[in-house]
Every structure is written in C-alpha cells, then in structure tokens.
Write a protein that holds these residues in place. Structure first.
Motif, mmCIF file in Angstrom:
data_model
loop_
_atom_site.group_PDB
_atom_site.id
_atom_site.type_symbol
_atom_site.label_atom_id
_atom_site.label_comp_id
_atom_site.label_asym_id
_atom_site.label_seq_id
_atom_site.Cartn_x
_atom_site.Cartn_y
_atom_site.Cartn_z
ATOM 1 N N MET A 71 0.848 -1.180 0.000
ATOM 2 C CA MET A 71 0.000 0.000 0.000
ATOM 3 C C MET A 71 0.890 1.238 0.000
ATOM 4 N N GLN A 72 0.373 2.307 -0.591
ATOM 5 C CA GLN A 72 1.182 3.504 -0.774
ATOM 6 C C GLN A 72 0.543 4.670 -0.027
ATOM 7 N N PRO A 73 1.312 5.321 0.896
ATOM 8 C CA PRO A 73 0.764 6.510 1.544
ATOM 9 C C PRO A 73 0.667 7.637 0.525
ATOM 10 N N VAL A 74 -0.488 8.284 0.463
ATOM 11 C CA VAL A 74 -0.680 9.392 -0.487
ATOM 12 C C VAL A 74 -1.245 10.601 0.249
ATOM 13 N N LEU A 75 -1.070 11.753 -0.371
ATOM 14 C CA LEU A 75 -1.700 12.985 0.113
ATOM 15 C C LEU A 75 -2.972 13.180 -0.701
ATOM 16 N N ALA A 76 -4.124 13.015 -0.045
ATOM 17 C CA ALA A 76 -5.395 13.103 -0.770
ATOM 18 C C ALA A 76 -6.033 14.477 -0.606
ATOM 19 N N THR A 77 -6.568 14.998 -1.712
ATOM 20 C CA THR A 77 -7.425 16.185 -1.669
ATOM 21 C C THR A 77 -8.838 15.687 -1.920
ATOM 22 N N ILE A 78 -9.732 16.013 -0.996
ATOM 23 C CA ILE A 78 -10.997 15.277 -0.919
ATOM 24 C C ILE A 78 -12.212 16.190 -1.045
ATOM 25 N N GLN A 79 -13.195 15.704 -1.831
ATOM 26 C CA GLN A 79 -14.535 16.276 -1.790
ATOM 27 C C GLN A 79 -15.492 15.147 -1.449
ATOM 28 N N MET A 80 -16.333 15.341 -0.452
ATOM 29 C CA MET A 80 -17.291 14.299 -0.074
ATOM 30 C C MET A 80 -18.633 14.977 0.167
ATOM 31 N N THR A 81 -19.661 14.462 -0.505
ATOM 32 C CA THR A 81 -20.980 15.097 -0.427
ATOM 33 C C THR A 81 -22.076 14.042 -0.337
ATOM 34 N N VAL A 82 -23.253 14.485 0.084
ATOM 35 C CA VAL A 82 -24.451 13.637 0.053
ATOM 36 C C VAL A 82 -25.591 14.420 -0.587
ATOM 37 N N ALA A 83 -26.627 13.679 -0.990
ATOM 38 C CA ALA A 83 -27.878 14.312 -1.419
ATOM 39 C C ALA A 83 -28.650 14.709 -0.172
ATOM 40 N N LEU A 84 -29.286 15.863 -0.199
ATOM 41 C CA LEU A 84 -30.036 16.338 0.974
ATOM 42 C C LEU A 84 -31.520 16.459 0.606
ATOM 43 N N PRO A 85 -32.404 15.735 1.334
ATOM 44 C CA PRO A 85 -33.844 15.790 1.020
ATOM 45 C C PRO A 85 -34.375 17.207 1.164
ATOM 46 N N LYS A 86 -35.491 17.464 0.475
ATOM 47 C CA LYS A 86 -35.990 18.837 0.410
ATOM 48 C C LYS A 86 -36.439 19.392 1.753
ATOM 49 N N GLU A 87 -36.823 18.507 2.692
ATOM 50 C CA GLU A 87 -37.329 19.011 3.978
ATOM 51 C C GLU A 87 -36.207 19.277 4.995
ATOM 52 N N CYS A 88 -34.972 18.845 4.702
ATOM 53 C CA CYS A 88 -33.862 19.041 5.659
ATOM 54 C C CYS A 88 -33.154 20.366 5.408
ATOM 55 N N LYS A 89 -32.976 21.116 6.467
ATOM 56 C CA LYS A 89 -32.316 22.421 6.318
ATOM 57 C C LYS A 89 -30.827 22.271 6.015
ATOM 58 N N GLY A 90 -30.169 21.345 6.728
ATOM 59 C CA GLY A 90 -28.720 21.244 6.510
ATOM 60 C C GLY A 90 -28.187 19.856 6.782
ATOM 61 N N THR A 91 -26.993 19.576 6.261
ATOM 62 C CA THR A 91 -26.350 18.292 6.533
ATOM 63 C C THR A 91 -25.453 18.438 7.768
ATOM 64 N N HIS A 92 -24.748 17.371 8.141
ATOM 65 C CA HIS A 92 -23.897 17.393 9.333
ATOM 66 C C HIS A 92 -22.442 17.374 8.882
ATOM 67 N N MET A 93 -21.875 18.555 8.723
ATOM 68 C CA MET A 93 -20.553 18.684 8.105
ATOM 69 C C MET A 93 -19.470 17.905 8.865
ATOM 70 N N SER A 94 -19.548 17.862 10.181
ATOM 71 C CA SER A 94 -18.460 17.235 10.941
ATOM 72 C C SER A 94 -18.424 15.718 10.734
ATOM 73 N N ARG A 95 -19.585 15.128 10.389
ATOM 74 C CA ARG A 95 -19.580 13.663 10.209
ATOM 75 C C ARG A 95 -18.764 13.222 9.005
ATOM 76 N N PHE A 96 -18.697 14.070 7.986
ATOM 77 C CA PHE A 96 -17.854 13.735 6.831
ATOM 78 C C PHE A 96 -16.404 13.543 7.293
#
Lengths: 262, 262, 262, 262
Positions: free
Chosen positions: B36-61
């Motif tokens: 396995m190779q250690p790498v420096l990753a630049t990351i984008q991680m997202t989810v779909a958010l249902p219409k009734e939810c105001k916001g997602t939980h950023m810290s869980r990502f």
C-alpha cells in the motif's frame, strides 16, 4: 464612530509592510510605441507602519489604486502612486507590486504572419518619505530549448521543450527600459523564440533554428547574463531559466544574480 | 443546544450534493503488488439532501474520513466509505472524490536505473441507498510527443514536448483495474514515455525512440482510444491529451469519450 | 512542402474535440451599458475531426481568434466565431471556451463610494454545421456567508467567511442574459455581498447585514436555485456554492443542476 | 559517448544555482514524538557551477534524492544530503528546497475529538564546501481572525475569516525546532486556531473565542513577532500574515523580518 485603527499600540513593533494583496484591477501600461495597453493587474500594496500605530487604513489603498488605474503606468507613475500612498497613509515607506500579462505582437519568421505572445511582467516599487525610489522590473519570456547532449549522442533528433526565462532588473531611473526591448534581448538567447501563429514554412524555420542552436539551461542562462550586462543603465539583475524537460516530469533550473558597475 | 441543521426547510428543493471540499488528508492506496502507498489526498465528499432538511452534518464527513484514512483504499473501499456515509448522514446518495499523486517505479531503458514518476490520480464514486455504485478512475500520465509535421518538413530535427494524457474510465466492478496497468497501456501510445532518472545512454534511447515515433496529439489520442477499447471490463472512458507545445506558449489539445459494449 | 495533417487516417476514429488550449489573448466583452470591456481571455477552441482526417490545422484557430479579438463579444458573436471555425477548418462541429475576469462597479452601501469587483466568467459555445448552437454562460461571484448554527449556539458572534457562488446557465438564444443582472440576482442570496471599497460606515452595514442574514451553504444554494428558476428564458442551470470556512482549513460545498420548463 | 556537459565553457560566468525543480517525490519527515511522517515533497535542488564547466549532471540530483527519500529527514539530514551533493556533483555549494504538507493532530476544544490539520512546510538548506550550513524552516498555519473595527462599530457581530500566517526562521543548529512547537506558538496568536473536526459544542467555543479576541492582521503579525523573539535559539525570522477578508475579494496582508541577538 470609533476608529480602532487609530489607537495607540504598546507592543513597540514597527511593521515593515502592511496593506492589501491579491487585489485584481484593470490597469493601463505604457507601450514603447507610445500607445497604452489595458492589462489585468494582480496587486499588492503596502506601507510601513510606525510602532505606535495600531493599524493602517485598508480602504485608502483601494482608493489610491482606483484613481490611478485610469492613467497609463510605467516606472515613473509607479513612483507617483507610491508618493500618493506615503501622503494619504502618512507612511515612511510604501511598496507596490503590479503583476500582469503583457502582449507583444510577433511576426512569424517565414510567413511574416502576426500574432500576440503573452509575457508575464511585474512592476515592483518601493519609495521612502525621503524620496529614495527602488524600482524592479520583472519580465518572464517563454522560449524553446534544445538539448546539446541529446543532439550529440543521438543518431538523429534531440529532445527540446518549452521553457521560461525570467529577468528581474534594477536600472538607472533616468533611463527607460521597455518591456519590448528586454524581451527581444532575452529571447534571442534561447535555442529559438516561441510564437503564437506559425504556418508550416515557419515551423520548418523554427525547428531547424532550434536544432542548429542547441543550448543547455546553463547556456541560456549565461547568454542572458551576458546580454543583461550589456544593457545600458542596468545596475542589478537576476536571471532564472526553467526548462519543462520533455523527457522528464520535472524541470531543469538555473538562476543567477549580480550587480553591474556603472 | 439547538440543532439548526435539523430544522425543517420549506423551499421544497432537494439538494443534489452538499458536504465538504478541499480537505487535505493522508490516505493509503492499494498497490498492484499487494503493498500500500501513503498518499496525500485532496478530498470532496458530499451527500444528497432531502428537500425538507435544512442542513447536513458537516463534521460527520470528517469523522468518516478520519476512520477510513488508516486502511488501504481501492474501488471496493470507496463503496464501503460511501455506504458508511449513507448510514451516518441518513442520505439517499453519497459522493466521494479522492485526488492524489501516485508514484510508480520506472526503469530507464538502457541503464536500467530506477526512479519514481508521479501520476495524478482520482477515485470518484457515487453510491445510492439502493446499492447502485458508480465508480470512475482518473489517471493522468506525462509523456513525450514529437511532431510528425515538423519532422517531415524540416531538414533535421523535430519539435517535441512534454504532454499529459488523462483517462477517466468506468468498468465492471467485478474486475480490478490497476493504476499500474492503465499507465503502462497509456504511455506506450506516446512518442516516448518520460522518466525520472535517465543517464546518457538512456537519453540517447529516449531521443531516438521519440524521433522514430512521431505523433500528433490526434495520433496519441486515437491510440489511447484503441488501447482503452481493448482493456477487458471497460464500459466507458474519456481521453484527454494536451501537448505543451515547445514552439508556442499555448497547448495542443484533444479529447474524446465513448461507451464500450460488453 | 508535404502536409502531413492532410493525409488519410486508417484507425477509423472520429475525434470529438481537437484544437488549442491555454491560449492567452486580450478580448473585448460587451457590457450591458452598451460599452465594451477589455478582458484577458484564457481560451480553448476545438473542432470535431472526421475519422479519415489525420490532423486538424492548429494555426487556423489562432488566425480566427486574432481576427475576432478586436470586436466586442457576447453570446451572438460566440456563434459567429464558431461558424467561422466550421468553415475555415471544414468541421462538422466547433467548440469555444473563453474564460475571463469581468469587472463590475459596485457602490458601498453607506458611503456610496465606488469600486470594481472582479467576477470570473466563461462563455462556452458549441455550434454544429447544421446550425445547432449550445451556449453556456458561467459566472462566479464572491460573497459573505454567516453560519446560522454558530449564531444560534454562541452567546455572541458567529463565524463568517468569503465564499464563491458559481452559476452555469443555458437560456433561450433570443434573450440576452447580462452578466451584470445575473451577478446582482446571485449576490442578493448571500448573507452579504462583498465590495472592493468599504469605509467604516459601510463596514458596519455589511457586518450587521450578514449577522441579520445567517445562511448555511445549503440556504445560499437553495436561494440561488429559486432566483435562477425565476429568470426569464433560463432553460438549464447548475449552481455551486463553496464557503472558505473560517473555522476550518477546508470548505463547505453544495451543488445542484436542473432543467427549467419553458 | 561524448560528455558535452563536461566540456570547457569560455564565457567566464560562474552560475550560482543550477539543477532540478518541481520534482515530486515521497519523503519521510521526523516528528517530534520520535515517529516519522510520509510526505509528498516538491523539490528544488541545485549546485553552484564553476565558470569553466559547461553543465552540471542533472541525473545525479535524482540519484541522490532517491537514496535519501527512504530515511526520515530533519534539518540535520538536510545537511547530509547537501554534503552528498557537494561530493557527487563536485560543487562548491549546494541548495535544497523541500516543500511538503505536514499533518498535526488537533483536539477540538470541548468535545476533545481529534482531527488532522494540514500545515504547509518547507526545509530550505544551503551548504558550502567549507561546511557553512544555512538552514531555513518555513511553516504556514491557517487561522481565524476577527476584525476589531467591525466588532467595535457594529451593533452586533463582527466579520471574521480564514487567514494564513507564515514564518520563515533561522536558528542555532545545535537546537532542534519542531514544526509541532512552532505551530502551537504561532496559532495561539490568532483570534482562534482552526480545526479539522468540530462538533456543535466546539463551534460555540471557537466562535466565542474569536469574538473575545478580535485582532487586525497587524495585531496577529505583532504577536507572532513577539513569540518568535522569545523562542530560544532563533537568530532571524520573517512573518507574513494574510487574511482572506470575508467582506472583500482581496486580502489584508502584513509582513515583517528581523534578526535576533543571541
């Protein structure tokens, strides 16, 4: 409304530079032919802050630049802008760094067709309240380099690549150094200049010129050093050459700085 | 403590992607050789958010990624990370984009000396709650191209340059496509591969190989298309080739995408 | 002189896009007020290449652009440039991507002082020989966002930060969508717009406006979606919002695309 | 095989720096806790070239770095690598610049949850044949700043933003300056540090801490200057602070350098 920036600071530290950075503004640059060229400038402007002052006045930098961006700029106007900053910001010293792409029309060697080549330039100025003005012009020129070793040891061909030569120069302020002249002095030292527009007959000339004129990054650097020494009025210069080696994923690099006696 | 993110949104807009971007983290990537190779990753991680939810939980990502960064990743683990995200963020769909430099050891053609070449890679995955997994592998490989026109019309020499070929590929998830194999398939289509470490005898080989193998950006693109069609399990791919033309300050560019029947 | 590009290719692969990229040129962009603005354009221009053609004519792209850079450009001229490319390059399809910084004068909310804010824009067009024209306008606007969660849970204050909202939009070609109008529609959805020049009385207004108007990245995205749905003539759009979180070294991100019925 | 680099140069110009740049390689960096951290290094390595030598030996730089990249590096190993370069490249002076992202684990202030924050670091070393070693450590730390003026003049709220403070430091080589310690010294001078992972209770602490601790870019700079003066062994330092102003599309900037008496 309380002016927090104007309160007294007790830490006893005079700050060398404080101001704004990464400000984008349209500016006008004086051309050698008497015209002026609209450019997109990326700007850093700062002043020295005396030890008793808590803060500078950030909005005044933008006000000064807004006024100046409508007049064509050369080294002399850089001094005038800085003199403005010293007065309006009550500073002992002011600094201005204007980075911009400047376009030169170049004629293809055989077809004589014309196209614009972009040159990365910077005007960097410092002025003291006593009127001492330090001005630095930076000009970065793309070029072709062809490797002498590769040519010598190979049965045919030679690796070549795009590179960038960058000159920073200080010179007597009673002289004017035109970007146009520095660029032609500089690019004559490469294996070949690059062009925007080349027809097939031009491509033949450029290919053969580069092959006839193999140069290491060291050769190009030394020849730019020689030509910079010969430019009247130059007092100090730094040259950097970087070849985007076509046989590697890294670059070949050389740099050199020196003072020139009057 | 009030949880504003958890309140009800009345605008009726389900958001397709929301999460974090430009997060830098060390990660581990599975190599073909089992290591396995250690790498420096630049990351984008997202989810779909249902219409009734105001916001997602950023810290869980960040929590999810912190846990996963200690285990070696390939396409399969991308699916597992996304499954985690769907559960922990109560989402219908999750997306993960990991960009990293991956290093391959390459042997110089004559001296057989070894050096590491850096390859820009990306793992891009989408998983739905129903288990539909879309995975895209991106691999960008530096190469040498030598211009056939320049060779043909010039009495000697030929302009050549560094370029980058980039492949995005979708394939059957019961197959494993190793970065190592894609890179060797891809770079075999250039005028010559590039290397990190070349002695003079190698430079001769590489120079002559490129001269013997002149290719336009169109030729390189077409040959990469042909080789990608032939890779077992490939269902869709996009190829981009960009030559940093040594005679210009702009690039030559070609791109092409297609589906492949099973 | 042999024309290698004009020879026959046997691989049977029609290339979707081939041409030039990362060409820098000065261009002129039409303003809403009837004037025109000189901009620094970064350009990609490509054509489709039939399967039997070995190569395209790279220099003609530069010739076409050289002619057009002296006339003010909007969506209509994009079509004309592409029509030129289809004729001069004998192509079935042509693509043009012009990216540039565009400046808007904005008035500070209290002092009414004026300053220029830079907006990253792109014109992206595709034209087929049959006259089908697809045009995409991209506009990226800086803004302030203030976190509703931070405001709600904290005894005082609330973290806020610079962000960028980017809209790509397709619209009926018998309409004109001015960058000026899209920007004002977009930035009204942030916690507050940003300005180039703010005096203290303005800074008070902007600070309080942002605090009175807390918005998650999700809120800003949804409000931009609502406003884009309401713009007459819009047929498709994509919105991306990215907050450079002041409490993290990574960003909060949201994106969404949709078609709009006529 | 002829060795062109080894031929005699007649121009009489000794080159200050020649070598390779933008080489990407995995490296290992010594941690304060005795461990080592795999990093992605971007490297420039050069030597001084005597006036009579036509060229340096570019491949040897890569050979030297390939050997060293498998051992953990700190300032001492930088000297050893440079000593190797002086011998193998027969040089009077050698230079090495290693830039890399270094990760530190940080604990959230209330939840005590842990996350990694990325710090941009550089090791810059110069060694002469006589053994004179100059070493410069650069550390760039993200932070939160909250504007005292905005807080003072506004009825509520205060604009705040992410910023970057960068320190370059020279120190007695019989001391070890750990990145870990410099970072904690530096970030304590901001309105608040930034974190990778914050739960709501942490966000409250960070928001209030920043509001309780308003600082201009000048204040942060001065406090970093004070703390750098107090670090044992420091002989010279330069501090740069840049705030990505949330109310502008440009930054506030300050810089200062000074020597420290032993």
């Amino acid at each position: 409304m309380k002016d927090v920036q104007n309160s007294i600071d007790k830490r006893g530290i005079a700050i060398q530079k404080v101001g704004i950075s990464r400000l984008a503004l349209p500016f006008l640059v004086r051309q050698k032919d008497g015209g002026m060229q609209p450019v997109l400038a990326t700007i850093q402007m700062t002043v020295a802050l005396p030890k008793e002052c808590k803060g500078t006045h950030m909005s005044r930098f933008v006000e000064i630049l807004n006024a100046w961006r409508q007049k064509p700029i050369s080294s002399h106007e850089m001094k005038d802008i800085l003199a403005d900053a010293i007065v309006r910001l009550e500073a002992e010293e002011a600094h201005l760094d204007l980075a911009f792409k400047y376009f030169l029309e170049k004629e293809a060697p055989a077809s004589k067709m014309k196209g614009l080549v972009d040159i990365d330039c910077r005007f960097m100025g410092t002025l003291t309240k006593d009127g001492v003005f330090d001005f630095l012009l930076e000009v970065a020129v793309p070029y072709t380099s062809l490797c002498p070793c590769s040519k010598e040891i190979s049965a045919y061909g030679a690796h070549n690549q795009r590179g960038t030569m960058c000159v920073k120069v200080r010179y007597d302020m009673d002289k004017i150094l035109w970007i146009e002249d520095i660029v032609s002095n500089m690019e004559a030292q490469a294996s070949s200049p690059v062009y925007s527009l080349l027809k097939r007959q031009d491509e033949k000339v450029v290919t053969e010129e580069a092959y006839d004129n193999p140069k290491f990054v060291e050769d190009i650097l030394r020849d730019v050093v020689l030509v910079m020494r010969s430019v009247e009025g130059v007092r100090w210069f730094e040259v950097t050459c970087e070849n985007q080696e076509s046989i590697h994923n890294h670059n070949a690099y050389a740099s050199h700085a020196e003072f020139v006696e009057a």
